[in-house]
Design a protein around this motif. Sequence first.
Motif, short mmCIF file in Angstrom:
data_model
loop_
_atom_site.label_atom_id
_atom_site.label_comp_id
_atom_site.label_asym_id
_atom_site.label_seq_id
_atom_site.Cartn_x
_atom_site.Cartn_y
_atom_site.Cartn_z
N ASN A 302 0.79 -1.14 -0.02
CA ASN A 302 0.04 -0.04 -0.01
C ASN A 302 0.87 1.45 0.22
O ASN A 302 0.36 2.37 -0.63
N VAL A 303 2.14 1.29 0.48
CA VAL A 303 2.82 2.41 0.56
C VAL A 303 3.35 2.61 -0.92
O VAL A 303 3.54 3.61 -1.40
N ILE A 304 3.72 1.35 -1.39
CA ILE A 304 4.02 1.52 -2.90
C ILE A 304 2.95 2.17 -3.90
O ILE A 304 3.27 3.04 -4.77
N PHE A 327 -1.10 18.16 -1.25
CA PHE A 327 -2.21 17.68 -0.40
C PHE A 327 -1.93 16.23 -0.13
O PHE A 327 -2.04 15.69 0.87
N TYR A 328 -1.78 15.44 -1.16
CA TYR A 328 -2.07 14.04 -1.08
C TYR A 328 -0.73 13.64 -0.26
O TYR A 328 -0.81 12.59 0.60
N LEU A 329 0.62 14.07 -0.83
CA LEU A 329 1.65 13.92 0.01
C LEU A 329 1.59 14.06 1.55
O LEU A 329 2.01 13.11 2.14
N LEU A 330 1.27 15.09 2.11
CA LEU A 330 1.03 15.48 3.43
C LEU A 330 0.10 14.25 4.07
O LEU A 330 0.22 13.79 4.96
N HIS A 331 -1.09 14.38 3.43
CA HIS A 331 -2.06 13.13 3.80
C HIS A 331 -1.51 11.78 4.12
O HIS A 331 -1.49 11.06 5.06
N ASP A 332 -0.85 11.31 2.90
CA ASP A 332 -0.34 10.03 2.87
C ASP A 332 0.92 9.76 3.90
O ASP A 332 1.13 9.01 4.26
N THR A 337 1.77 6.34 8.28
CA THR A 337 2.25 6.21 9.67
C THR A 337 1.13 5.44 10.42
O THR A 337 1.56 4.38 11.47
N LEU A 338 -0.01 6.14 10.66
CA LEU A 338 -0.91 5.76 11.69
C LEU A 338 -1.25 4.11 11.16
O LEU A 338 -1.43 3.30 12.08
N LEU A 339 -1.46 3.96 9.89
CA LEU A 339 -1.43 2.35 9.42
C LEU A 339 -0.49 1.51 9.75
O LEU A 339 -0.74 0.68 10.32
N PHE A 340 0.60 1.90 9.66
CA PHE A 340 1.74 0.76 10.27
C PHE A 340 1.71 0.81 11.73
O PHE A 340 1.96 -0.25 12.35
#
Length: 498
Positions: A302-304, A327-332, A337-340
């Motif tokens: 999912n990171v990829i 915007f998407y880069l900041l969100h991602d 991080t939270l997902l991990f």
Amino acid sequence: MNNSVVLPLLIPLLTAIILVFLPNRLAAQRTIAFIGVLLNLAAAILLLLQIDRSGIQTLHLGGWAPPYGIVFVADMLSGLLVFTTSVISAFCLWFMFRTIDEQRERMYVYPLFQFLLVGIYGSFLTGDLFNLFVCFEVMLIASYAMMVLGGTKRQLRETLKYMMANILSSALFVAAMAYLYGMLGTLNMAHLSQRVAEVGQNGMLDVIAVLLLLVFSLKAGLFLFFWLPGSYSAPPAAVRALFGGLLTKVGLYAIIRTFSLIFYHDSPVTQAWIGGMAAATMILGSIGASAYRDVPRIINYNVIIGVGFVAFGLSLGAAHAWDGVVFYLLHDMLAKTLLFVLAGWLIAASGTERLQEMGALIQRHPLLGWLFFGTMLALVGIPPLSGFPGKLLLLRSGMEEEAYALFGIGLASSFFVLYSLLRIFRMAFWGTEKEAGADRNESGSTRRSVTGMSAAALAMFGLLAAMGLGGEWVYGWVRQASEVLGNAAVYIDAVMKG
């Protein structure tokens, strides 16, 4: 000139030096390390406010006039990334306190954590290609040590793979810089932009541009991601979270800065390369996320996918696409991080990384389950969470630029993100509970409790919700960053006349 530009580098550097001399005083290490990240968060906020109030901030060390000497530059993009990194580092350090074992704590994990931040902040703030290389190496050396810390067979194997990939990319980086300096006589990014405009971007400069794209793509996991799924599965959960949220984003930032500031004159060449790599990355990442049945590899793929989606926006080459990219880069960064962290919490609670050995965790860990579900919705782009504005901006830009193939692949990748994460949610939190087992994986996962993470995880999810609900307010900052990316002259004037 503004000394606050280098505060985000100096604070973790000084913190790391202090921590090196306290190897056996673990309570003092934790306290000092956390004070350090909180001070860095304050410095990041200060820098962000100064950029908003006074424009691009520069610092020429030693008082050397540009393009000579070492220069640090903080525009709004750098400021936002420094702030986001500070939030993530505080969250990951708190997770490290709750999960890392005492043996690793005594192996200088906290100094390494701080040195890693020095490299990341330096990469975001440097205005010189050679110093970008130096900051990359500081970051990578710290990441090698953090990845192998503990010395399991799996960690050693994956660290070697990770090192080989980065050593190759670093060697290519040095070669590209040598050719670039030989042709243009400078490595200052703003001066390089001027010199490329003077001599014209064609021939050998196009070759150098593609070579730098390959270098940064290796570091970002863009198409050349063979090292990432295994390497990011090897270290402890807190280290995975730090890597997953930050390391690939440094490579993406380098691509953004290089191809918005230096090599934007002959953009069809590099846009075609970035577009093809973005498409391949999203497709292969979606296949990987759907094929595997162990939690770390699903999350890594999912990171990829996220890296490919950002590159999709980069390939459009349109001024309005920069809004979506930032915007998407900041969100991602925040969402991954939270997902991990939630995945590490899940593995600790179940005692295994394998989905088929999990089940019914919603009964014992309802908050974990619903936080995971909410984070999944944010990553898919469901309103009103943070993923929606960024994805909407990027997909709209894809339609406006008539990049229909990339638009379709980007849209389809969101469904694969939904499928892969929904499968984790269904198999891990519902069904029947499996018996606890002994060590089932080489990273040492056994069933155990993770205490003290509820408030921190809720706060991180609250940020994702705030980014979505307050999207218009966040967009004001994002717009300032994208204006500089779309107009290189603003950056050049701030550096060369600073």
